[in-house]
Design an enzyme around this catalytic site. Structure first.
Site, PDB file in Angstrom:
ATOM      1  N   GLU A 113       0.844  -1.204   0.000  1.00  0.00           N
ATOM      2  CA  GLU A 113       0.000   0.000   0.000  1.00  0.00           C
ATOM      3  C   GLU A 113       0.875   1.247   0.000  1.00  0.00           C
ATOM      4  O   GLU A 113       2.031   1.187   0.413  1.00  0.00           O
ATOM      5  CB  GLU A 113      -0.959  -0.016   1.208  1.00  0.00           C
ATOM      6  CG  GLU A 113      -0.270  -0.152   2.549  1.00  0.00           C
ATOM      7  CD  GLU A 113      -1.154  -0.795   3.633  1.00  0.00           C
ATOM      8  OE1 GLU A 113      -2.054  -1.582   3.298  1.00  0.00           O
ATOM      9  OE2 GLU A 113      -0.918  -0.503   4.811  1.00  0.00           O
ATOM     10  N   LYS A 115       2.481   4.678   1.210  1.00  0.00           N
ATOM     11  CA  LYS A 115       2.753   5.192   2.547  1.00  0.00           C
ATOM     12  C   LYS A 115       2.276   6.641   2.584  1.00  0.00           C
ATOM     13  O   LYS A 115       2.896   7.529   2.001  1.00  0.00           O
ATOM     14  CB  LYS A 115       4.241   5.105   2.865  1.00  0.00           C
ATOM     15  CG  LYS A 115       4.544   5.530   4.286  1.00  0.00           C
ATOM     16  CD  LYS A 115       5.957   5.154   4.680  1.00  0.00           C
ATOM     17  CE  LYS A 115       6.186   5.421   6.156  1.00  0.00           C
ATOM     18  NZ  LYS A 115       5.979   6.829   6.519  1.00  0.00           N
ATOM     19  N   ASP A 117       1.608  10.334   3.673  1.00  0.00           N
ATOM     20  CA  ASP A 117       2.436  11.271   4.415  1.00  0.00           C
ATOM     21  C   ASP A 117       1.518  12.176   5.236  1.00  0.00           C
ATOM     22  O   ASP A 117       1.179  13.285   4.831  1.00  0.00           O
ATOM     23  CB  ASP A 117       3.284  12.089   3.441  1.00  0.00           C
ATOM     24  CG  ASP A 117       4.460  12.733   4.146  1.00  0.00           C
ATOM     25  OD1 ASP A 117       4.693  12.427   5.330  1.00  0.00           O
ATOM     26  OD2 ASP A 117       5.146  13.540   3.500  1.00  0.00           O
ATOM     27  N   TYR A 225      -5.206   1.525   7.690  1.00  0.00           N
ATOM     28  CA  TYR A 225      -4.315   0.448   7.259  1.00  0.00           C
ATOM     29  C   TYR A 225      -4.000  -0.568   8.349  1.00  0.00           C
ATOM     30  O   TYR A 225      -3.130  -1.418   8.174  1.00  0.00           O
ATOM     31  CB  TYR A 225      -3.011   0.999   6.698  1.00  0.00           C
ATOM     32  CG  TYR A 225      -2.308   2.006   7.582  1.00  0.00           C
ATOM     33  CD1 TYR A 225      -1.716   1.621   8.788  1.00  0.00           C
ATOM     34  CD2 TYR A 225      -2.240   3.348   7.214  1.00  0.00           C
ATOM     35  CE1 TYR A 225      -1.080   2.535   9.597  1.00  0.00           C
ATOM     36  CE2 TYR A 225      -1.606   4.278   8.024  1.00  0.00           C
ATOM     37  CZ  TYR A 225      -1.028   3.867   9.211  1.00  0.00           C
ATOM     38  OH  TYR A 225      -0.400   4.778  10.014  1.00  0.00           O
ATOM     39  N   LYS A 314      11.011   3.835   0.966  1.00  0.00           N
ATOM     40  CA  LYS A 314      10.843   5.281   0.848  1.00  0.00           C
ATOM     41  C   LYS A 314      11.205   5.772  -0.559  1.00  0.00           C
ATOM     42  O   LYS A 314      12.162   5.309  -1.166  1.00  0.00           O
ATOM     43  CB  LYS A 314      11.732   5.999   1.869  1.00  0.00           C
ATOM     44  CG  LYS A 314      11.424   5.631   3.312  1.00  0.00           C
ATOM     45  CD  LYS A 314      10.129   6.261   3.806  1.00  0.00           C
ATOM     46  CE  LYS A 314      10.267   7.712   4.151  1.00  0.00           C
ATOM     47  NZ  LYS A 314      10.635   7.949   5.553  1.00  0.00           N
ATOM     48  N   CYS A 408      20.005  46.342 -16.468  1.00  0.00           N
ATOM     49  CA  CYS A 408      20.053  44.955 -16.942  1.00  0.00           C
ATOM     50  C   CYS A 408      21.446  44.371 -16.683  1.00  0.00           C
ATOM     51  O   CYS A 408      22.447  44.978 -17.078  1.00  0.00           O
ATOM     52  CB  CYS A 408      19.724  44.910 -18.426  1.00  0.00           C
ATOM     53  SG  CYS A 408      20.002  43.284 -19.152  1.00  0.00           S
ATOM     54  N   CYS A 411      23.040  43.842 -20.442  1.00  0.00           N
ATOM     55  CA  CYS A 411      23.345  44.923 -21.381  1.00  0.00           C
ATOM     56  C   CYS A 411      23.407  46.295 -20.719  1.00  0.00           C
ATOM     57  O   CYS A 411      23.753  47.274 -21.374  1.00  0.00           O
ATOM     58  CB  CYS A 411      22.331  44.936 -22.523  1.00  0.00           C
ATOM     59  SG  CYS A 411      20.716  45.547 -22.039  1.00  0.00           S
ATOM     60  N   CYS A 426      14.031  44.220 -18.928  1.00  0.00           N
ATOM     61  CA  CYS A 426      15.137  44.990 -19.474  1.00  0.00           C
ATOM     62  C   CYS A 426      14.595  45.765 -20.661  1.00  0.00           C
ATOM     63  O   CYS A 426      13.896  45.222 -21.503  1.00  0.00           O
ATOM     64  CB  CYS A 426      16.248  44.046 -19.920  1.00  0.00           C
ATOM     65  SG  CYS A 426      17.354  44.780 -21.144  1.00  0.00           S
ATOM     66  N   CYS A 432      20.006  44.084 -26.221  1.00  0.00           N
ATOM     67  CA  CYS A 432      20.420  43.217 -25.116  1.00  0.00           C
ATOM     68  C   CYS A 432      20.751  41.823 -25.639  1.00  0.00           C
ATOM     69  O   CYS A 432      19.908  41.144 -26.213  1.00  0.00           O
ATOM     70  CB  CYS A 432      19.303  43.140 -24.076  1.00  0.00           C
ATOM     71  SG  CYS A 432      19.714  42.050 -22.696  1.00  0.00           S
TER      72      CYS A 432
HETATM   73  C1  9MJ Z   1       1.172   4.728   6.125  1.00  0.00           C
HETATM   74  N1  9MJ Z   1       1.762   5.760   6.727  1.00  0.00           N
HETATM   75  O1  9MJ Z   1       0.542   4.898   5.080  1.00  0.00           O
HETATM   76  C2  9MJ Z   1       1.647   1.872   8.107  1.00  0.00           C
HETATM   77  N2  9MJ Z   1       1.269   3.449   6.707  1.00  0.00           N
HETATM   78  O2  9MJ Z   1       1.850  -0.113   9.455  1.00  0.00           O
HETATM   79  C3  9MJ Z   1       0.800   2.262   6.199  1.00  0.00           C
HETATM   80  N3  9MJ Z   1       1.793   3.170   7.908  1.00  0.00           N
HETATM   81  C4  9MJ Z   1       2.065   1.180   9.299  1.00  0.00           C
HETATM   82  N4  9MJ Z   1       1.037   1.294   7.061  1.00  0.00           N
HETATM   83  C5  9MJ Z   1       2.353  -0.454  10.657  1.00  0.00           C
HETATM   84  N5  9MJ Z   1       0.190   2.157   4.986  1.00  0.00           N
HETATM   85  C6  9MJ Z   1       2.869   0.663  11.236  1.00  0.00           C
HETATM   86  C7  9MJ Z   1       2.678   1.719  10.373  1.00  0.00           C
END
Ligand code: 9MJ
Length: 675
Positions: A113, A115, A117, A225, A314, A408, A411, A426, A432
């Site tokens: 899946e 990750k 942020d 998740y 990552k 400028c 020039c 300019c 120029c």
């Molecule tokens: C995120 N941040 O999307 C976990 N996470 O699973 C997903 N974080 C996670 N899984 C176990 N998709 C600890 C954190």
């Protein structure tokens, strides 16, 4: 009373069902208006019967009064963190390690899946009701943010009734979609408030509000998740099975979640998500792989807080910190000065970045970027790197503000800045060298005259050595002149001359685009070519006539007219044509002979059968001139509903006035079908 209670219950069930269709299935069943009607009715009944209001009612998302602080909460089981992998090799090692540990040589099934942020949040549900939500904190205890999480509409206050455990924690990520983040920042900026550096900070700041009404106004969402229940045996035996169960209950998992068999398939998943990263509506910083079978997860166990059975692969960071070493001003084709930050080289978004455009002086002032500052640099996808913001905490006392140069840098000509314009220019024009070089680069570029092999370096030399100072002089180059230049073998010199020769057969639209008239891009060049058909006709046109071209407004028409009025430009064009540049005649539908041919027509008020723009397009098609102001030269005024001052003026001047019906009757007999 009984009737009210059962209607209230029915409304809540319907609303929860529609929330589920909308947020989880992404497939709403009813239009917003119907949903709003249900909510209004529920509010009304609850107002009449306050004793029937319960905390899980959809009307109760925003809590009472602001809190003084967030209480501490102990999670049912610790919230985990993830081990990171930064390369394919790291991921293969991860797979090898756990397969060795499990002692089988079969490929493993991984649940994969994105990750997200955002911020990890754990929500406790009891008997299907949301009772508590907490941040991760140190993993064991977090902060109670129940009031705030309740305001997130993709988080159900009451689960769909489908076999959930009596008590469990659902875990996931709260985040702010990129669109919502941009809108929020635009709003804050409009009010002169502080903006957030990125969606993650915006989500964190929004969740950390003591007043949940503020959180409710922020575009937060949640994706789930993970699942923890004291009695594991009540839950599905795989991670993917648990995601499916959560989805059934109304807890939205990622739409991108997949299972992959073996590590090669996992890496393929990574590449696929990475390639779509910048197209996703939210920010992700990698992908997560988890051993799908829970029994295997249990056998693998943990190292400190991180499970052995999962890893976060990552992506290269899209944002990094670096130092501004200096700011230089680049001069563009039309003289526009663009500040460019020279940066301490930094690896961001998968490449090393050492320059970033700062767009214009206003942007530079707004972000208050100074030489010596530590800044956040962002590079997402194939987008040009940009400086997001200054890290003010790290500003040195001697950080040097950047000033717009008075002359400028190339020039030495004066700098002009039009009233209310963000761009400084300019004033040197073709005096120029920077402007000359940029306009030559544009002239030979692929979508313009398409001269192959005549690159930036060569143009630089040609201009610096005084061999070429305007486009027409390119066509007076010969092999001997080129062969004397650096890194120019006889063969490549011959190729360039040949490419120049070949470029002479072109089209009027390419030629117009190549001239580099301010604000005339490809589309406008095409529109000008097809409207006027002949270069001479365009060169002799006045501003009013140029404005008749589709999508050309007064500003662009002004630039086009001014360009052709300039003797030097006419001279260059003449020489270009003399050198043999030519194009086929532009095929152009003859305007129909109609009562509007050659007439100046103004449209005012609201028409019921078409927009004003559509009416103007029709007028042009019928050979008329669509104008926006009424004068003694106006032949007809088409007056729609609520026509105001233009109608009054036309009446005073004795202009012929047509109502919408007479106008549509006129055009329906004359306008050809379609466009
Ligand atoms: C995120 N941040 O999307 C976990 N996470 O699973 C997903 N974080 C996670 N899984 C176990 N998709 C600890 C954190």
């Amino acid at each position: 009373m009984q009737a009210a209670a059962s209607e209230i219950e029915s409304l809540r069930l319907q609303i929860a069902h529609h929330d589920y269709r909308y947020f989880v299935l992404d497939d709403p069943e009813v239009p917003d208006a119907e949903y709003d009607r249900l909510m209004r009715r529920l509010r009304q009944l609850e107002a009449e019967h306050p004793e029937l209001v319960t905390p899980d009612s959809p009307t109760q998302r925003v809590g009472g009064r602001p809190q003084d602080q967030f209480d501490e909460v102990r999670h049912l089981s610790p919230m985990l963190s993830l081990e990171n992998a930064f390369s394919e090799e790291d991921v293969r090692n991860f797979d090898r390690r756990i397969r060795d540990r499990l002692g089988g040589d079969q490929e493993l099934i991984y649940a994969c899946e994105p990750k997200m942020d955002g911020l990890a949040i754990s929500i406790l549900y009891e008997d299907g009701l949301l009772v508590r939500a907490a941040t991760r904190g140190d993993g064991t205890t977090g902060e109670d943010v129940t009031q705030n999480v309740r305001t997130i509409r993709s988080v159900p206050l009451r689960l769909q009734s489908r076999g959930w455990p009596a008590r469990f924690e659902a875990r996931g990520e709260v985040f702010m979609p990129v669109d919502g983040f941009r809108a929020l920042n635009a709003q804050s900026e409009g009010r002169g408030d502080k903006t957030f550096a990125n969606p993650r900070n915006a989500a964190a700041g929004s969740l950390r509000q003591l007043d949940s009404r503020v959180t409710a106004s922020r575009p937060l969402e949640m994706i789930f998740y993970g699942l923890y229940a004291p009695d594991e045996s009540t839950l599905p035996a795989t991670h993917s099975g648990r995601l499916a169960a959560m989805r059934d209950w109304g807890l939205r998992p990622s739409a991108e979640a997949r299972t992959c068999v073996g590590i090669d398939a996992v890496l393929q998943y990574h590449d696929e998500i990475a390639s779509r990263r910048s197209l996703l509506p939210f920010q992700i910083d990698g992908v997560v792989y988890k051993v799908d079978r829970i029994d295997l997860q249990q056998r693998l166990g943990f190292v400190s807080r991180a499970p052995r059975w999962a890893v976060a692969h990552k992506f290269p960071a899209e944002e990094e910190l670096t130092l501004v070493r200096g700011v230089e001003w680049q001069v563009g084709r039309t003289g526009a000065l663009t500040p460019v930050a020279r940066l301490e080289p930094v690896f961001v978004g998968g490449v090393t970045v050492s320059n970033a455009t700062l767009h214009n002086i206003d942007e530079l002032r707004r972000k208050d970027i100074r030489i010596g500052d530590t800044v956040i640099v962002r590079r997402a996808g194939d987008v040009i790197p940009e400086v997001v913001s200054v890290v003010m905490d790290r500003r040195a006392p001697n950080a040097k503000p950047v000033e717009l140069p008075i002359s400028c840098p190339v020039c030495g000509s004066g700098i002009e800045r039009g009233e209310g314009e963000a761009v400084a220019r300019c004033s040197g024009g073709l005096f120029c060298q920077a402007q000359v070089k940029e306009s030559l680069r544009h002239f030979v570029s692929r979508k313009a005259m398409d001269v192959e092999g005549l690159g930036e370096k060569l143009i630089e030399q040609l201009v610096d050595r005084g061999l070429v100072s305007s486009a027409d002089e390119l066509y007076r180059l010969n092999i001997e002149m080129l062969a004397g230049l650096d890194r120019m073998a006889a063969k490549s010199a011959a190729n360039v001359i040949e490419a120049l020769e070949a470029s002479k057969n072109t089209t009027l639209e390419r030629f117009l685009f190549a001239l580099g008239i301010r604000d005339v891009g490809e589309a406008t060049a095409r529109a000008l070519a097809s409207h006027f058909g002949k270069l001479a006709a365009l060169m002799e046109a006045n501003e009013e006539q140029i404005q008749q071209v589709r999508d050309v407004g007064p500003v662009v028409a002004g630039h086009v007219h001014a360009f052709f009025a300039e003797a030097r430009n006419r001279h260059v064009i003449q020489r270009l044509v003399d050198s043999g540049i030519c194009w086929p005649d532009v095929e152009r539908p003859e305007p129909l002979a109609s009562p509007l041919t050659g007439k100046t027509v103004v449209v005012t008020g609201t028409l019921s059968s078409m927009s004003r723009e559509e009416a103007q397009a029709l007028i042009r098609k019928l050979g008329g001139i669509a104008s926006s102001s009424v004068s003694s030269k106006t032949d007809y005024l088409i007056a729609g509903e609520k026509a105001g001052s233009k109608l009054a003026k036309a009446e005073k001047l004795g202009v012929t006035i047509l109502d919408e019906e007479s106008f549509t009757r006129l055009v329906s007999t004359l306008a050809p079908e379609g466009d």
